[in-house]
Every structure is written in structure tokens, then in C-alpha cells.
Design a protein around this motif. Structure first.
Motif, PDB file in Angstrom:
ATOM      1  N   ASN A 295       0.823  -1.200   0.000  1.00  0.00           N
ATOM      2  CA  ASN A 295       0.000   0.000   0.000  1.00  0.00           C
ATOM      3  C   ASN A 295       0.866   1.263   0.000  1.00  0.00           C
ATOM      4  O   ASN A 295       0.610   2.206  -0.759  1.00  0.00           O
ATOM      5  CB  ASN A 295      -0.936  -0.031   1.205  1.00  0.00           C
ATOM      6  CG  ASN A 295      -1.963   1.057   1.183  1.00  0.00           C
ATOM      7  OD1 ASN A 295      -1.946   1.932   2.039  1.00  0.00           O
ATOM      8  ND2 ASN A 295      -2.878   1.008   0.236  1.00  0.00           N
ATOM      9  N   ILE A 296       1.896   1.260   0.809  1.00  0.00           N
ATOM     10  CA  ILE A 296       2.826   2.392   0.855  1.00  0.00           C
ATOM     11  C   ILE A 296       3.492   2.576  -0.503  1.00  0.00           C
ATOM     12  O   ILE A 296       3.588   3.693  -1.022  1.00  0.00           O
ATOM     13  CB  ILE A 296       3.873   2.194   1.972  1.00  0.00           C
ATOM     14  CG1 ILE A 296       3.205   2.372   3.345  1.00  0.00           C
ATOM     15  CG2 ILE A 296       5.052   3.149   1.805  1.00  0.00           C
ATOM     16  CD1 ILE A 296       4.094   1.968   4.511  1.00  0.00           C
TER      17      ILE A 296
ATOM     18  N   GLU B 179      16.117  15.349   5.504  1.00  0.00           N
ATOM     19  CA  GLU B 179      15.130  14.850   6.470  1.00  0.00           C
ATOM     20  C   GLU B 179      15.810  14.200   7.675  1.00  0.00           C
ATOM     21  O   GLU B 179      15.348  14.339   8.809  1.00  0.00           O
ATOM     22  CB  GLU B 179      14.178  13.857   5.804  1.00  0.00           C
ATOM     23  CG  GLU B 179      13.315  14.450   4.716  1.00  0.00           C
ATOM     24  CD  GLU B 179      12.400  15.576   5.186  1.00  0.00           C
ATOM     25  OE1 GLU B 179      12.077  15.642   6.396  1.00  0.00           O
ATOM     26  OE2 GLU B 179      12.010  16.396   4.342  1.00  0.00           O
ATOM     27  N   LEU B 180      16.920  13.500   7.452  1.00  0.00           N
ATOM     28  CA  LEU B 180      17.673  12.928   8.564  1.00  0.00           C
ATOM     29  C   LEU B 180      18.207  14.023   9.476  1.00  0.00           C
ATOM     30  O   LEU B 180      18.217  13.877  10.707  1.00  0.00           O
ATOM     31  CB  LEU B 180      18.820  12.061   8.052  1.00  0.00           C
ATOM     32  CG  LEU B 180      18.420  10.709   7.469  1.00  0.00           C
ATOM     33  CD1 LEU B 180      19.571  10.118   6.661  1.00  0.00           C
ATOM     34  CD2 LEU B 180      17.981   9.753   8.567  1.00  0.00           C
TER      35      LEU B 180
ATOM     36  N   ILE C  97      11.302  10.483   5.713  1.00  0.00           N
ATOM     37  CA  ILE C  97      12.428   9.669   5.254  1.00  0.00           C
ATOM     38  C   ILE C  97      11.923   8.463   4.467  1.00  0.00           C
ATOM     39  O   ILE C  97      12.463   8.124   3.408  1.00  0.00           O
ATOM     40  CB  ILE C  97      13.297   9.238   6.458  1.00  0.00           C
ATOM     41  CG1 ILE C  97      13.980  10.466   7.072  1.00  0.00           C
ATOM     42  CG2 ILE C  97      14.324   8.181   6.057  1.00  0.00           C
ATOM     43  CD1 ILE C  97      14.521  10.251   8.470  1.00  0.00           C
ATOM     44  N   LEU C  98      10.861   7.847   4.967  1.00  0.00           N
ATOM     45  CA  LEU C  98      10.284   6.691   4.285  1.00  0.00           C
ATOM     46  C   LEU C  98       9.807   7.058   2.881  1.00  0.00           C
ATOM     47  O   LEU C  98       9.997   6.291   1.936  1.00  0.00           O
ATOM     48  CB  LEU C  98       9.133   6.110   5.106  1.00  0.00           C
ATOM     49  CG  LEU C  98       8.434   4.891   4.510  1.00  0.00           C
ATOM     50  CD1 LEU C  98       9.391   3.714   4.371  1.00  0.00           C
ATOM     51  CD2 LEU C  98       7.227   4.515   5.359  1.00  0.00           C
TER      52      LEU C  98
ATOM     53  N   SER D 196      10.480   5.924  -2.668  1.00  0.00           N
ATOM     54  CA  SER D 196      10.605   6.488  -4.005  1.00  0.00           C
ATOM     55  C   SER D 196      11.868   5.983  -4.690  1.00  0.00           C
ATOM     56  O   SER D 196      11.845   5.627  -5.879  1.00  0.00           O
ATOM     57  CB  SER D 196      10.599   8.014  -3.934  1.00  0.00           C
ATOM     58  OG  SER D 196      10.576   8.565  -5.226  1.00  0.00           O
ATOM     59  N   MET D 197      12.977   5.911  -3.952  1.00  0.00           N
ATOM     60  CA  MET D 197      14.211   5.387  -4.537  1.00  0.00           C
ATOM     61  C   MET D 197      14.063   3.913  -4.881  1.00  0.00           C
ATOM     62  O   MET D 197      14.569   3.471  -5.918  1.00  0.00           O
ATOM     63  CB  MET D 197      15.392   5.602  -3.590  1.00  0.00           C
ATOM     64  CG  MET D 197      15.869   7.033  -3.565  1.00  0.00           C
ATOM     65  SD  MET D 197      17.430   7.220  -2.681  1.00  0.00           S
ATOM     66  CE  MET D 197      16.835   7.295  -0.995  1.00  0.00           C
TER      67      MET D 197
END
Length: 118
Positions: free
Chosen positions: A6-7, A43-44, A74-75, A80-81
Motif C-alpha cells: 500500500n505504501i 530529512e535525517l 524519510i520513508l 521512491s528510490m
């Protein structure tokens, strides 16, 4: 539907729309990874700011909601990567399980990789 799938689906929908609305069709996979790695580093940095790493500064109360928000940011870039490299939720899951098994073996001194045994 599996939560991880789903993500991945939602991230794919977002990325597809982003590419179209921002005119990013000509960016290569390599360029995407570079950009998203930099975004993830940003983001980190925001995450570490939330957990009082600056020993030269007075500590503040940690806002766990903000910490969780940064983790989700971050997720987004991580998934996406994965998508940009052709990795789906199933492949990520399988690779995670394989690496996790190796990590346990390393800690137990049962891996070909030396220097991890506890």
C-alpha cells in the motif's frame, strides 16, 4: 492489501503526479537517486534536530510526534528510490529478510564477514 504494498502504491501515485506536474520526465534514475538521497539527508538532519544531539545547547522535550513525522518523510524518499530502481514491496521484503538473517549470523560469528561477533 499488504501495508508495505500500500505504501509503495501511494508513493508511486505521488511520484507519477510529481513527474507530470513538475515536468521531470527527462530525469534519469541516477539523477533521481542523487536528488532523493540529498532530500533524505535533509530529512535525517531534521530528525536528529528533534532528538537533542547538540550537546552545546539546552535540551528540549522530545516531541515524539515530530520524530515520527520525520521518519515518515524519510520513508517517502526511501520508497521512491526503491521504485526508481525497479524494486517493489515484495523484493524489498525478500532482500530485508535475507540481510536480516545475515546480520544475525554476523553477530553470532557465523558469517564470512569478520569483526561483528558480540
Amino acid at each position: 492489501m499488504d501495508k508495505l504494498e500500500n505504501i509503495f502504491d501511494y508513493q508511486n501515485m505521488f511520484d507519477t503526479q510529481l513527474v507530470k506536474t513538475r515536468g521531470l520526465e527527462d530525469i534519469t534514475m541516477e539523477q533521481w537517486i542523487q536528488k532523493e538521497t540529498l532530500a533524505m539527508l535533509s530529512e535525517l538532519s531534521e530528525l536528529i534536530d528533534e532528538v537533542n544531539f547538540k550537546w552545546w545547547k539546552n535540551e528540549k522535550t522530545v516531541d515524539t510526534d515530530k520524530v515520527k513525522e520525520e521518519l515518515v518523510d524519510i520513508l517517502h524518499f526511501f520508497v521512491s528510490m526503491c521504485l526508481k530502481t525497479g524494486m517493489d514491496a515484495d523484493e524489498l521484503h525478500q532482500r530485508y529478510l535475507k540481510k536480516n538473517e545475515e546480520n544475525f549470523l554476523r553477530q553470532q560469528g557465523k558469517s564470512d564477514k569478520q569483526g561483528y561477533e558480540a
